[in-house]
Design a protein around this motif. Structure first.
Motif, mmCIF file in Angstrom:
data_model
loop_
_atom_site.group_PDB
_atom_site.id
_atom_site.type_symbol
_atom_site.label_atom_id
_atom_site.label_comp_id
_atom_site.label_asym_id
_atom_site.label_seq_id
_atom_site.Cartn_x
_atom_site.Cartn_y
_atom_site.Cartn_z
ATOM 1 N N ARG A 33 0.634 -1.027 -0.052
ATOM 2 C CA ARG A 33 0.123 0.106 0.003
ATOM 3 C C ARG A 33 0.876 1.302 0.094
ATOM 4 O O ARG A 33 0.752 2.240 -0.695
ATOM 5 N N GLU A 34 1.884 1.305 1.002
ATOM 6 C CA GLU A 34 2.777 2.506 0.870
ATOM 7 C C GLU A 34 3.556 2.494 -0.512
ATOM 8 O O GLU A 34 3.594 3.602 -0.934
ATOM 9 N N ALA A 35 3.697 1.506 -1.069
ATOM 10 C CA ALA A 35 4.794 1.635 -2.224
ATOM 11 C C ALA A 35 3.694 2.012 -3.508
ATOM 12 O O ALA A 35 4.233 2.976 -4.157
ATOM 13 N N ALA A 36 2.689 1.962 -3.399
ATOM 14 C CA ALA A 36 1.726 2.090 -4.409
ATOM 15 C C ALA A 36 1.236 3.205 -4.440
ATOM 16 O O ALA A 36 1.059 4.151 -5.399
ATOM 17 N N ALA A 37 1.172 3.993 -3.069
ATOM 18 C CA ALA A 37 0.910 5.418 -3.009
ATOM 19 C C ALA A 37 1.951 6.296 -3.523
ATOM 20 O O ALA A 37 2.013 7.367 -4.017
ATOM 21 N N GLN A 38 3.207 5.790 -3.092
ATOM 22 C CA GLN A 38 4.432 6.593 -3.269
ATOM 23 C C GLN A 38 4.872 6.674 -4.687
ATOM 24 O O GLN A 38 5.289 7.707 -5.092
ATOM 25 N N HIS A 39 4.621 5.653 -5.402
ATOM 26 C CA HIS A 39 4.941 5.611 -6.785
ATOM 27 C C HIS A 39 3.896 5.281 -7.791
ATOM 28 O O HIS A 39 3.704 4.506 -8.517
ATOM 29 N N ALA A 40 2.744 6.193 -7.470
ATOM 30 C CA ALA A 40 1.387 6.136 -8.158
ATOM 31 C C ALA A 40 1.729 5.938 -9.700
ATOM 32 O O ALA A 40 2.430 7.049 -10.316
ATOM 33 N N GLY A 41 1.247 5.041 -10.387
ATOM 34 C CA GLY A 41 1.289 5.029 -11.791
ATOM 35 C C GLY A 41 2.642 4.698 -12.292
ATOM 36 O O GLY A 41 2.785 4.493 -13.451
ATOM 37 N N ARG A 42 3.505 4.275 -11.435
ATOM 38 C CA ARG A 42 4.880 3.950 -12.001
ATOM 39 C C ARG A 42 5.329 2.576 -11.400
ATOM 40 O O ARG A 42 6.658 2.665 -11.071
ATOM 41 N N THR A 57 0.280 -11.402 -6.267
ATOM 42 C CA THR A 57 -0.658 -10.918 -7.031
ATOM 43 C C THR A 57 -2.105 -10.925 -6.378
ATOM 44 O O THR A 57 -2.983 -9.874 -6.536
ATOM 45 N N ASP A 58 -2.435 -11.985 -5.718
ATOM 46 C CA ASP A 58 -3.594 -12.055 -4.741
ATOM 47 C C ASP A 58 -3.762 -10.898 -4.017
ATOM 48 O O ASP A 58 -4.710 -10.306 -3.913
ATOM 49 N N LEU A 59 -2.550 -10.450 -3.315
ATOM 50 C CA LEU A 59 -2.531 -9.332 -2.112
ATOM 51 C C LEU A 59 -2.766 -8.005 -2.827
ATOM 52 O O LEU A 59 -3.615 -7.241 -2.668
ATOM 53 N N ILE A 60 -2.397 -7.607 -4.101
ATOM 54 C CA ILE A 60 -2.544 -6.750 -4.890
ATOM 55 C C ILE A 60 -3.901 -6.562 -5.544
ATOM 56 O O ILE A 60 -4.848 -5.649 -5.345
ATOM 57 N N ALA A 61 -4.607 -7.721 -6.110
ATOM 58 C CA ALA A 61 -5.755 -7.751 -6.704
ATOM 59 C C ALA A 61 -6.756 -7.689 -5.435
ATOM 60 O O ALA A 61 -7.873 -6.985 -5.535
ATOM 61 N N ARG A 62 -6.645 -8.379 -4.529
ATOM 62 C CA ARG A 62 -7.801 -8.880 -3.383
ATOM 63 C C ARG A 62 -7.942 -7.231 -2.806
ATOM 64 O O ARG A 62 -9.071 -6.905 -2.416
ATOM 65 N N HIS A 63 -6.937 -6.414 -2.658
ATOM 66 C CA HIS A 63 -7.111 -5.056 -2.099
ATOM 67 C C HIS A 63 -7.265 -3.878 -3.137
ATOM 68 O O HIS A 63 -7.100 -2.788 -2.878
ATOM 69 N N ALA A 64 -7.355 -4.310 -4.272
ATOM 70 C CA ALA A 64 -7.444 -3.208 -5.239
ATOM 71 C C ALA A 64 -6.241 -2.291 -5.279
ATOM 72 O O ALA A 64 -6.708 -1.168 -5.643
ATOM 73 N N LEU A 65 -5.030 -2.736 -5.121
ATOM 74 C CA LEU A 65 -4.038 -1.899 -5.181
ATOM 75 C C LEU A 65 -3.487 -1.484 -6.756
ATOM 76 O O LEU A 65 -3.587 -2.029 -7.497
ATOM 77 N N PRO A 66 -3.185 -0.155 -6.906
ATOM 78 C CA PRO A 66 -2.925 0.257 -8.332
ATOM 79 C C PRO A 66 -1.456 0.024 -8.653
ATOM 80 O O PRO A 66 -0.835 1.102 -8.826
#
Length: 258
Positions: A33-42, A57-66
């Motif tokens: 979650r922290e990394a997805a927010a820090q590197h949004a779109g990248r 992949t399951d963690l990313i998809a299950r929690h709708a992480l970008p």
């Protein structure tokens, strides 16, 4: 107990809930979650489609992480590995971008060195890895400021110092959310959340790479004993997860364009 001649169940063999499992799951999710927010779109997960990466992949998809998903199709993968791509699309509603080696360079390499150059020398095996993995990985990571892997410290001696957060040779942040997970953790999570996985794991292949370079392991063998088993243990990395200075890879693989 497994039946001779029949595949085992990886879940039955390996899945165990160990102390601190829930905390390790929470820690991995927090890091993502922290990394997805820090590197949004990248940020992208570079998945090998192995058990660890399917958990990520399951963690990313299950929690709708970008966080985008991408993989390398080396041209030598098992069909069971590639069959996971449509499974991921159906199960998670997420597309995995696929990056392949340059077809002209790959054909030239085969013409020069045959279909099994990896058996001729470590140098040629590493040149094959450079052509089929490292060059496509650079395209996969182009424009990214961070990437996510399924590396764990327990996987091998060479990975024993893997940190949850680090940097690659190009200065991109490299996230390893399962760094402190055990093999039992991985399979307990897969069992609990019904995560799709490669059926070759049921055939005693804990570490799965290209088909010519992967075999089943025997009882008591090291986790990665089935990878490049004809080589010295110290050489068993393809270059994806070791510093460039530590890898004997040629700057330009023989037969590849400069």
């Amino acid at each position: 107990m497994s039946v001779p001649g029949r595949p085992a169940s990886a879940i039955a063999l390996y899945a165990r809930e160990t102390p601190g499992h829930a905390q390790r799951v929470d820690g991995a999710l927090r890091l993502l979650r922290e990394a997805a927010a820090q590197h949004a779109g990248r940020i992208v997960q570079a998945t090998s489609l192995g058990a660890e990466d399917m958990v990520v992949t399951d963690l990313i998809a299950r929690h709708a992480l970008p966080i985008d998903l991408a993989t390398l199709d080396t041209g030598m993968l098992h069909p069971e590995t590639l069959a996971l791509l449509p499974v991921i699309a159906q199960h998670y509603g997420r597309t995995v971008a696929v990056f392949r080696p340059d077809p002209v360079a790959a054909d030239r390499f085969v013409q020069l060195h045959g279909d099994a150059p990896m058996r001729q020398s470590i140098a040629l095996r590493k040149a094959c890895c450079a052509l089929r993995k490292l060059e496509p990985l650079e395209r996969l990571l182009d424009g990214r400021s961070a990437w996510v892997t399924g590396l764990r410290r327990e996987q091998s001696q060479a990975r024993g110092e893997v940190a949850p957060r680090g940097a690659d040779d190009r200065g991109r942040e490299k996230l390893n959310p399962l760094a402190d997970w055990s093999w039992a953790d991985v399979w307990h999570y897969i069992q609990r959340h019904a995560v799709p996985f490669n059926p070759l794991h049921d055939a005693y292949m804990p570490s799965i790479g290209c088909a010519p370079c992967t075999r089943a392991i025997a009882v008591g063998e090291d986790f990665r004993a089935g990878r490049w088993w004809w080589e010295d243990e110290a050489a068993k990395e393809c270059g994806l997860h070791v510093p460039a200075s530590a890898s004997p890879l040629p700057a330009t693989p023989t037969g590849a364009p400069a």
